[in-house]
Structure formats: structure tokens, C-alpha cells
Design a protein around this motif. Structure first.
Motif, PDB file in Angstrom:
ATOM      1  N   ALA A  53       0.825  -1.212   0.000  1.00 28.67           N
ATOM      2  CA  ALA A  53       0.000   0.000   0.000  1.00 28.67           C
ATOM      3  C   ALA A  53       0.859   1.263   0.000  1.00 28.67           C
ATOM      4  O   ALA A  53       0.533   2.240  -0.668  1.00 28.67           O
ATOM      5  CB  ALA A  53      -0.924  -0.005   1.221  1.00 28.67           C
ATOM      6  N   ALA A  54       1.963   1.227   0.726  1.00 36.67           N
ATOM      7  CA  ALA A  54       2.810   2.416   0.858  1.00 36.67           C
ATOM      8  C   ALA A  54       3.660   2.682  -0.379  1.00 36.67           C
ATOM      9  O   ALA A  54       3.928   3.836  -0.709  1.00 36.67           O
ATOM     10  CB  ALA A  54       3.705   2.284   2.083  1.00 36.67           C
ATOM     11  N   THR A  55       4.076   1.622  -1.070  1.00 31.29           N
ATOM     12  CA  THR A  55       4.984   1.798  -2.208  1.00 31.29           C
ATOM     13  C   THR A  55       4.294   1.714  -3.555  1.00 31.29           C
ATOM     14  O   THR A  55       4.843   2.177  -4.554  1.00 31.29           O
ATOM     15  CB  THR A  55       6.097   0.734  -2.189  1.00 31.29           C
ATOM     16  N   GLY A  56       3.133   1.068  -3.614  1.00 29.45           N
ATOM     17  CA  GLY A  56       2.468   0.850  -4.892  1.00 29.45           C
ATOM     18  C   GLY A  56       3.002  -0.359  -5.645  1.00 29.45           C
ATOM     19  O   GLY A  56       2.542  -0.663  -6.738  1.00 29.45           O
ATOM     20  N   LEU A  57       3.957  -1.064  -5.040  1.00 32.48           N
ATOM     21  CA  LEU A  57       4.487  -2.280  -5.656  1.00 32.48           C
ATOM     22  C   LEU A  57       3.516  -3.432  -5.447  1.00 32.48           C
ATOM     23  O   LEU A  57       2.804  -3.480  -4.448  1.00 32.48           O
ATOM     24  CB  LEU A  57       5.826  -2.661  -5.009  1.00 32.48           C
ATOM     25  N   ASP A  58       3.507  -4.370  -6.370  1.00 29.66           N
ATOM     26  CA  ASP A  58       2.745  -5.596  -6.187  1.00 29.66           C
ATOM     27  C   ASP A  58       3.475  -6.453  -5.160  1.00 29.66           C
ATOM     28  O   ASP A  58       4.695  -6.576  -5.210  1.00 29.66           O
ATOM     29  CB  ASP A  58       2.641  -6.344  -7.523  1.00 29.66           C
ATOM     30  N   ARG A  59       2.754  -7.048  -4.238  1.00 31.16           N
ATOM     31  CA  ARG A  59       3.423  -7.809  -3.170  1.00 31.16           C
ATOM     32  C   ARG A  59       4.163  -9.043  -3.667  1.00 31.16           C
ATOM     33  O   ARG A  59       4.973  -9.605  -2.940  1.00 31.16           O
ATOM     34  CB  ARG A  59       2.458  -8.153  -2.042  1.00 31.16           C
ATOM     35  N   LEU A  60       3.906  -9.449  -4.895  1.00 33.90           N
ATOM     36  CA  LEU A  60       4.684 -10.551  -5.468  1.00 33.90           C
ATOM     37  C   LEU A  60       6.070 -10.091  -5.918  1.00 33.90           C
ATOM     38  O   LEU A  60       6.932 -10.914  -6.207  1.00 33.90           O
ATOM     39  CB  LEU A  60       3.926 -11.168  -6.642  1.00 33.90           C
ATOM     40  N   ASP A  61       6.297  -8.769  -5.966  1.00 33.45           N
ATOM     41  CA  ASP A  61       7.562  -8.222  -6.446  1.00 33.45           C
ATOM     42  C   ASP A  61       8.574  -7.935  -5.337  1.00 33.45           C
ATOM     43  O   ASP A  61       9.640  -7.387  -5.603  1.00 33.45           O
ATOM     44  CB  ASP A  61       7.313  -6.938  -7.240  1.00 33.45           C
ATOM     45  N   PHE A  62       8.246  -8.271  -4.081  1.00 36.30           N
ATOM     46  CA  PHE A  62       9.196  -8.089  -2.989  1.00 36.30           C
ATOM     47  C   PHE A  62       8.942  -9.147  -1.920  1.00 36.30           C
ATOM     48  O   PHE A  62       7.880  -9.757  -1.881  1.00 36.30           O
ATOM     49  CB  PHE A  62       9.078  -6.675  -2.376  1.00 36.30           C
ATOM     50  N   THR A  63       9.931  -9.364  -1.081  1.00 34.24           N
ATOM     51  CA  THR A  63       9.810 -10.345  -0.009  1.00 34.24           C
ATOM     52  C   THR A  63       9.389  -9.660   1.286  1.00 34.24           C
ATOM     53  O   THR A  63       9.506  -8.444   1.434  1.00 34.24           O
ATOM     54  CB  THR A  63      11.149 -11.063   0.228  1.00 34.24           C
ATOM     55  N   SER A  64       8.948 -10.469   2.224  1.00 31.30           N
ATOM     56  CA  SER A  64       8.613  -9.899   3.532  1.00 31.30           C
ATOM     57  C   SER A  64       9.864  -9.355   4.214  1.00 31.30           C
ATOM     58  O   SER A  64       9.778  -8.396   4.983  1.00 31.30           O
ATOM     59  CB  SER A  64       7.906 -10.925   4.421  1.00 31.30           C
ATOM     60  N   ALA A  65      11.031  -9.916   3.912  1.00 30.48           N
ATOM     61  CA  ALA A  65      12.287  -9.407   4.483  1.00 30.48           C
ATOM     62  C   ALA A  65      12.550  -7.971   4.028  1.00 30.48           C
ATOM     63  O   ALA A  65      12.974  -7.121   4.815  1.00 30.48           O
ATOM     64  CB  ALA A  65      13.456 -10.311   4.106  1.00 30.48           C
ATOM     65  N   VAL A  66      12.291  -7.685   2.759  1.00 31.04           N
ATOM     66  CA  VAL A  66      12.451  -6.320   2.236  1.00 31.04           C
ATOM     67  C   VAL A  66      11.476  -5.375   2.941  1.00 31.04           C
ATOM     68  O   VAL A  66      11.842  -4.278   3.366  1.00 31.04           O
ATOM     69  CB  VAL A  66      12.232  -6.287   0.707  1.00 31.04           C
ATOM     70  N   ALA A  67      10.233  -5.814   3.084  1.00 32.30           N
ATOM     71  CA  ALA A  67       9.225  -4.993   3.755  1.00 32.30           C
ATOM     72  C   ALA A  67       9.605  -4.749   5.214  1.00 32.30           C
ATOM     73  O   ALA A  67       9.558  -3.614   5.697  1.00 32.30           O
ATOM     74  CB  ALA A  67       7.852  -5.666   3.669  1.00 32.30           C
ATOM     75  N   ARG A  68      10.010  -5.793   5.918  1.00 37.10           N
ATOM     76  CA  ARG A  68      10.394  -5.655   7.330  1.00 37.10           C
ATOM     77  C   ARG A  68      11.586  -4.728   7.486  1.00 37.10           C
ATOM     78  O   ARG A  68      11.599  -3.865   8.367  1.00 37.10           O
ATOM     79  CB  ARG A  68      10.717  -7.024   7.941  1.00 37.10           C
TER      80      ARG A  68
END
Length: 83
Positions: A53-68
Motif C-alpha cells: 500500500a505504501a509503495t504501490g508495488l505488487d506484493r509478489l515483487d518483494f519479499t517480507s524481508a524487504v518490507a520488514r
């Protein structure tokens, strides 16, 4: 704690602030948490839901590690839910 961070995800340079994250979650209904969560404004969300929601990226394009990593850099409280 930085007011704004910059980082690269899949070759795209992005900037994100704590205010951006708080703003995008104001009307966001938390989804069920699988394992990794972040607390924003007293509400607990899945990290990938908030980062998407914050970046506009699709969640398939990043890992939870990147988000954390990036939400943590902004000072948000991270949690791990063992199910």
C-alpha cells in the motif's frame, strides 16, 4: 530515525516516509497475518500488505524481508506471529 528513506526494489529507486505509511493505512482493513506483522497507529497489519500500500508495488515483487527491513528503518514495531 530518518524521516524518509530511499531504497531499491527490483531495480526501482523508491522513497518512503513514516507519514506515507501512516497515511496509506488510515482506511486499510488488516488482512489475516501469516507470519510477519507491523504495527501502524495501534493497528497490526501483515508487513507485505502495508509495504504494498505504501509503495504501490505488487506484493509478489518483494519479499517480507524487504518490507520488514524498510518499515523497521522507519521505526515501526515489527512482530512475528508463530502459528
Amino acid at each position: 530515525m530518518p524521516e524518509e528513506i530511499t531504497f531499491v526494489v527490483n531495480g526501482t529507486l523508491l522513497s518512503l516516509s513514516r507519514r506515507d505509511v501512516e497515511s496509506c493505512t488510515q482506511d486499510l482493513t488488516p488482512e489475516p497475518i501469516q507470519r510477519h506483522a507491523v504495527e501502524v497507529g495501534g493497528t497490526v497489519y501483515p508487513v507485505k500488505q502495508v509495504f504494498e500500500a505504501a509503495t504501490g508495488l505488487d506484493r509478489l515483487d518483494f519479499t517480507s524481508a524487504v518490507a520488514r527491513r524498510n518499515l523497521g528503518r522507519l521505526g515501526f514495531v515489527l512482530r512475528r506471529v508463530d502459528g
